[in-house]
Design a protein around this motif. Structure first.
Motif, PDB file in Angstrom:
ATOM      1  N   ASP A 125       0.813  -1.213   0.000  1.00  0.00           N
ATOM      2  CA  ASP A 125       0.000   0.000   0.000  1.00  0.00           C
ATOM      3  C   ASP A 125       0.846   1.262   0.000  1.00  0.00           C
ATOM      4  O   ASP A 125       0.357   2.353  -0.288  1.00  0.00           O
ATOM      5  CB  ASP A 125      -0.932   0.017   1.212  1.00  0.00           C
ATOM      6  CG  ASP A 125      -2.054  -1.005   1.075  1.00  0.00           C
ATOM      7  OD1 ASP A 125      -2.278  -1.472  -0.057  1.00  0.00           O
ATOM      8  OD2 ASP A 125      -2.692  -1.340   2.081  1.00  0.00           O
ATOM      9  N   HIS A 126       2.139   1.129   0.346  1.00  0.00           N
ATOM     10  CA  HIS A 126       3.012   2.302   0.383  1.00  0.00           C
ATOM     11  C   HIS A 126       3.898   2.399  -0.858  1.00  0.00           C
ATOM     12  O   HIS A 126       4.707   3.322  -0.958  1.00  0.00           O
ATOM     13  CB  HIS A 126       3.876   2.275   1.645  1.00  0.00           C
ATOM     14  CG  HIS A 126       3.077   2.426   2.901  1.00  0.00           C
ATOM     15  ND1 HIS A 126       3.508   1.972   4.121  1.00  0.00           N
ATOM     16  CD2 HIS A 126       1.859   2.973   3.116  1.00  0.00           C
ATOM     17  CE1 HIS A 126       2.593   2.233   5.039  1.00  0.00           C
ATOM     18  NE2 HIS A 126       1.587   2.843   4.452  1.00  0.00           N
TER      19      HIS A 126
ATOM     20  N   ARG B  63      -6.291   3.788  -3.897  1.00  0.00           N
ATOM     21  CA  ARG B  63      -7.560   3.196  -3.461  1.00  0.00           C
ATOM     22  C   ARG B  63      -8.546   4.297  -3.042  1.00  0.00           C
ATOM     23  O   ARG B  63      -9.720   4.286  -3.435  1.00  0.00           O
ATOM     24  CB  ARG B  63      -7.314   2.234  -2.302  1.00  0.00           C
ATOM     25  CG  ARG B  63      -8.570   1.527  -1.827  1.00  0.00           C
ATOM     26  CD  ARG B  63      -8.298   0.646  -0.617  1.00  0.00           C
ATOM     27  NE  ARG B  63      -7.334  -0.397  -0.932  1.00  0.00           N
ATOM     28  CZ  ARG B  63      -6.083  -0.419  -0.508  1.00  0.00           C
ATOM     29  NH1 ARG B  63      -5.626   0.557   0.274  1.00  0.00           N
ATOM     30  NH2 ARG B  63      -5.281  -1.386  -0.834  1.00  0.00           N
ATOM     31  N   GLU B  64      -8.052   5.247  -2.256  1.00  0.00           N
ATOM     32  CA  GLU B  64      -8.914   6.330  -1.796  1.00  0.00           C
ATOM     33  C   GLU B  64      -9.401   7.195  -2.969  1.00  0.00           C
ATOM     34  O   GLU B  64     -10.565   7.611  -3.022  1.00  0.00           O
ATOM     35  CB  GLU B  64      -8.168   7.205  -0.791  1.00  0.00           C
ATOM     36  CG  GLU B  64      -7.848   6.490   0.523  1.00  0.00           C
ATOM     37  CD  GLU B  64      -7.068   7.375   1.478  1.00  0.00           C
ATOM     38  OE1 GLU B  64      -6.874   8.572   1.147  1.00  0.00           O
ATOM     39  OE2 GLU B  64      -6.654   6.881   2.539  1.00  0.00           O
ATOM     40  N   ARG B  65      -8.507   7.439  -3.917  1.00  0.00           N
ATOM     41  CA  ARG B  65      -8.865   8.288  -5.071  1.00  0.00           C
ATOM     42  C   ARG B  65      -9.916   7.603  -5.942  1.00  0.00           C
ATOM     43  O   ARG B  65     -10.882   8.233  -6.403  1.00  0.00           O
ATOM     44  CB  ARG B  65      -7.618   8.612  -5.890  1.00  0.00           C
ATOM     45  CG  ARG B  65      -7.874   9.537  -7.080  1.00  0.00           C
ATOM     46  CD  ARG B  65      -8.360  10.908  -6.615  1.00  0.00           C
ATOM     47  NE  ARG B  65      -8.644  11.797  -7.724  1.00  0.00           N
ATOM     48  CZ  ARG B  65      -7.736  12.601  -8.276  1.00  0.00           C
ATOM     49  NH1 ARG B  65      -6.492  12.620  -7.819  1.00  0.00           N
ATOM     50  NH2 ARG B  65      -8.085  13.390  -9.272  1.00  0.00           N
TER      51      ARG B  65
ATOM     52  N   HIS C 105     -11.371  -0.070  -9.473  1.00  0.00           N
ATOM     53  CA  HIS C 105     -11.928  -0.622  -8.228  1.00  0.00           C
ATOM     54  C   HIS C 105     -11.590  -2.098  -8.109  1.00  0.00           C
ATOM     55  O   HIS C 105     -11.204  -2.591  -7.035  1.00  0.00           O
ATOM     56  CB  HIS C 105     -13.446  -0.416  -8.213  1.00  0.00           C
ATOM     57  CG  HIS C 105     -14.092  -0.842  -6.929  1.00  0.00           C
ATOM     58  ND1 HIS C 105     -14.410  -2.161  -6.665  1.00  0.00           N
ATOM     59  CD2 HIS C 105     -14.472  -0.136  -5.827  1.00  0.00           C
ATOM     60  CE1 HIS C 105     -14.961  -2.243  -5.463  1.00  0.00           C
ATOM     61  NE2 HIS C 105     -15.008  -1.031  -4.937  1.00  0.00           N
TER      62      HIS C 105
ATOM     63  N   ASP D 231      -2.159   2.960  -1.502  1.00  0.00           N
ATOM     64  CA  ASP D 231      -3.162   3.344  -0.504  1.00  0.00           C
ATOM     65  C   ASP D 231      -3.913   4.594  -0.965  1.00  0.00           C
ATOM     66  O   ASP D 231      -5.142   4.681  -0.868  1.00  0.00           O
ATOM     67  CB  ASP D 231      -2.472   3.608   0.833  1.00  0.00           C
ATOM     68  CG  ASP D 231      -3.379   3.320   2.015  1.00  0.00           C
ATOM     69  OD1 ASP D 231      -4.401   2.645   1.817  1.00  0.00           O
ATOM     70  OD2 ASP D 231      -3.067   3.776   3.122  1.00  0.00           O
ATOM     71  N   GLU D 232      -3.167   5.565  -1.498  1.00  0.00           N
ATOM     72  CA  GLU D 232      -3.784   6.794  -2.015  1.00  0.00           C
ATOM     73  C   GLU D 232      -4.609   6.509  -3.264  1.00  0.00           C
ATOM     74  O   GLU D 232      -5.669   7.121  -3.479  1.00  0.00           O
ATOM     75  CB  GLU D 232      -2.699   7.826  -2.338  1.00  0.00           C
ATOM     76  CG  GLU D 232      -1.962   8.348  -1.109  1.00  0.00           C
ATOM     77  CD  GLU D 232      -0.709   9.126  -1.464  1.00  0.00           C
ATOM     78  OE1 GLU D 232      -0.217   9.865  -0.595  1.00  0.00           O
ATOM     79  OE2 GLU D 232      -0.215   8.990  -2.617  1.00  0.00           O
TER      80      GLU D 232
ATOM     81  N   LEU E 207     -12.147   5.364  -5.041  1.00  0.00           N
ATOM     82  CA  LEU E 207     -13.427   5.389  -4.332  1.00  0.00           C
ATOM     83  C   LEU E 207     -14.062   6.777  -4.393  1.00  0.00           C
ATOM     84  O   LEU E 207     -15.285   6.913  -4.548  1.00  0.00           O
ATOM     85  CB  LEU E 207     -13.224   4.966  -2.872  1.00  0.00           C
ATOM     86  CG  LEU E 207     -12.935   3.478  -2.647  1.00  0.00           C
ATOM     87  CD1 LEU E 207     -12.574   3.215  -1.185  1.00  0.00           C
ATOM     88  CD2 LEU E 207     -14.143   2.627  -3.048  1.00  0.00           C
ATOM     89  N   ARG E 208     -13.224   7.810  -4.260  1.00  0.00           N
ATOM     90  CA  ARG E 208     -13.740   9.171  -4.301  1.00  0.00           C
ATOM     91  C   ARG E 208     -14.297   9.503  -5.688  1.00  0.00           C
ATOM     92  O   ARG E 208     -15.368  10.104  -5.816  1.00  0.00           O
ATOM     93  CB  ARG E 208     -12.638  10.162  -3.917  1.00  0.00           C
ATOM     94  CG  ARG E 208     -13.153  11.588  -3.760  1.00  0.00           C
ATOM     95  CD  ARG E 208     -12.156  12.475  -3.033  1.00  0.00           C
ATOM     96  NE  ARG E 208     -10.940  12.694  -3.797  1.00  0.00           N
ATOM     97  CZ  ARG E 208      -9.757  12.208  -3.467  1.00  0.00           C
ATOM     98  NH1 ARG E 208      -9.625  11.458  -2.373  1.00  0.00           N
ATOM     99  NH2 ARG E 208      -8.686  12.442  -4.204  1.00  0.00           N
ATOM    100  N   GLU E 209     -13.568   9.099  -6.731  1.00  0.00           N
ATOM    101  CA  GLU E 209     -14.016   9.367  -8.092  1.00  0.00           C
ATOM    102  C   GLU E 209     -15.303   8.611  -8.419  1.00  0.00           C
ATOM    103  O   GLU E 209     -16.174   9.117  -9.132  1.00  0.00           O
ATOM    104  CB  GLU E 209     -12.920   8.987  -9.091  1.00  0.00           C
ATOM    105  CG  GLU E 209     -11.685   9.874  -9.037  1.00  0.00           C
ATOM    106  CD  GLU E 209     -11.960  11.290  -9.508  1.00  0.00           C
ATOM    107  OE1 GLU E 209     -12.812  11.476 -10.401  1.00  0.00           O
ATOM    108  OE2 GLU E 209     -11.329  12.227  -8.967  1.00  0.00           O
TER     109      GLU E 209
ATOM    110  N   VAL F  41      -9.197  -1.882  -5.022  1.00  0.00           N
ATOM    111  CA  VAL F  41     -10.066  -1.871  -3.850  1.00  0.00           C
ATOM    112  C   VAL F  41     -10.513  -3.275  -3.476  1.00  0.00           C
ATOM    113  O   VAL F  41     -10.406  -3.691  -2.319  1.00  0.00           O
ATOM    114  CB  VAL F  41     -11.292  -0.961  -4.078  1.00  0.00           C
ATOM    115  CG1 VAL F  41     -12.182  -0.956  -2.823  1.00  0.00           C
ATOM    116  CG2 VAL F  41     -10.849   0.451  -4.415  1.00  0.00           C
TER     117      VAL F  41
END
Length: 345
Positions: free
Chosen positions: A132-133, A194-196, A220, A191-192, A198-200, A224
């Motif tokens: 994730d990093h 995954r967040e991006r 996704h 990790d970022e 989901l946000r999109e 994700v």
């Protein structure tokens, strides 16, 4: 209990008893303490203090005619308050770096695991850098048959990972999907990413664009809806069997070292803690390690460690040596991975 709550004389006697026990493994009597340690005390005085330490729960006498051995609490007090860890020399540090240095992050981790086992004569466990990093350099999808795709992920350190996903996206759309996702996500940690994604996906504007919707759906599926892919490298399992106590739990010990998720959970406690960690017996929260000690250290950037390494051995081990080796090896791995571009920088 803190060191201030124990008299100087009691500290010296406890230090002597624990040191003798760790070196020899036998119960320690008062005469052994007075003969081998320059305490300038009579055996009777030492015996009385040892009895006091037993009442405090720091020593125990397993047989009435035998000497005393440290309890888990006594060993913990010794490690936290009395143990003096000698740092490794510049030459020893250079030798560790020479043995661990390699061309890829995976090779660095493999070599570090073998080195830890060789230098300590115990088992060594390393969690590979947390995926994730890792930062994304490029993603591409390769179509297969029956609506399956291979997602090819290339990270900044040059690592390549292939993931199989199922999606009925038309092959002619893949080029535009590659371009969109690479422009959107390149340079982010996974990790970022995954967040991006989901946000999109939650943005109304993207729900009505078929091409973007297909790209985010694939994103996704890759980033994700996937399981953790961190790996565990273990060396020197046979060393655990050299300890007499370990023979009673040999199968359980070896089974634990083969359980990737169990080891990840154990070392994750280290990755999210600060500095060197020592777990004694029950502190590991693993039945198979109830008679063992784990000395562990995170590696990677101080503000965001990407993995952890550990030595697992009997509770009767040379803590000063093992702690020094683990500390320097973790620091060396951090430096080497940073130089290779795989240290989270």
């Amino acid at each position: 209990m803190s060191v201030s709550e124990l008299s100087r004389r009691a500290q010296r006697i406890l230090h002597a008893v624990v040191t003798e026990y760790l070196n020899v493994g036998d119960p320690v009597g008062s005469r052994t303490v007075t003969r081998r340690h320059d305490l300038k005390l009579s055996p009777a005085t030492v015996r009385n203090v040892m009895a006091d330490l037993e009442e405090l729960g720091l020593l125990e006498q397993r047989h009435s005619s035998a000497g005393r051995v440290p309890t888990a609490s006594g060993l913990r007090f010794f490690i936290n308050e009395l143990l003096k860890v000698r740092g490794l020399s510049a030459r020893e540090k250079d030798e560790i770096r020479e043995r661990v240095a390699a061309r890829t992050p995976d090779e660095v981790v493999q070599r570090a695991s073998r080195l830890l086992s060789d230098l300590t004569q115990h088992a060594a466990v390393i969690i590979t850098p947390d995926p994730d990093h890792q930062r994304l350099s490029h993603i591409e999808f390769v179509p297969l048959r029956d609506g399956k795709l291979i997602a090819v992920l290339v990270t900044a350190d040059g690592s390549i990972e292939n993931r199989l996903i199922v999606d009925d996206v038309e092959p002619r759309r893949l080029e535009s999907i590659h371009n969109y996702l690479n422009q959107l996500l390149k340079g982010m940690t996974l990790d970022e990413v995954r967040e991006r994604v989901l946000r999109e996906l939650g943005e109304d504007k993207n729900r009505y664009d078929e091409a973007i919707g297909a790209a985010l759906r694939l994103g996704h599926a890759v980033f994700v809806a996937r399981g953790r892919s961190a790996d565990v490298v273990v060396s020197g399992q046979a060393n655990l069997l050299d300890d007499q106590l370990a023979h009673d739990h040999a199968r359980e010990l070896l089974r634990t070292l083969e359980d990737k998720e169990t080891l990840i959970r154990l070392l994750d406690r280290t990755r999210h803690a600060e500095g060197l960690q020592v777990f004694l017996g029950a502190e590991t929260a693993l039945r198979a390690l109830s008679g063992s000690s784990v000395i562990a250290m995170p590696y990677g950037p101080e503000d965001q460690p990407i993995g952890a390494l550990a030595v697992i051995g009997p509770m009767r081990m040379n803590y000063a040596k093992v702690m020094s080796v683990v500390d320097v090896t973790a620091d060396t791995v951090s430096q080497l991975l940073a130089e290779l571009g795989g240290g989270g920088a």
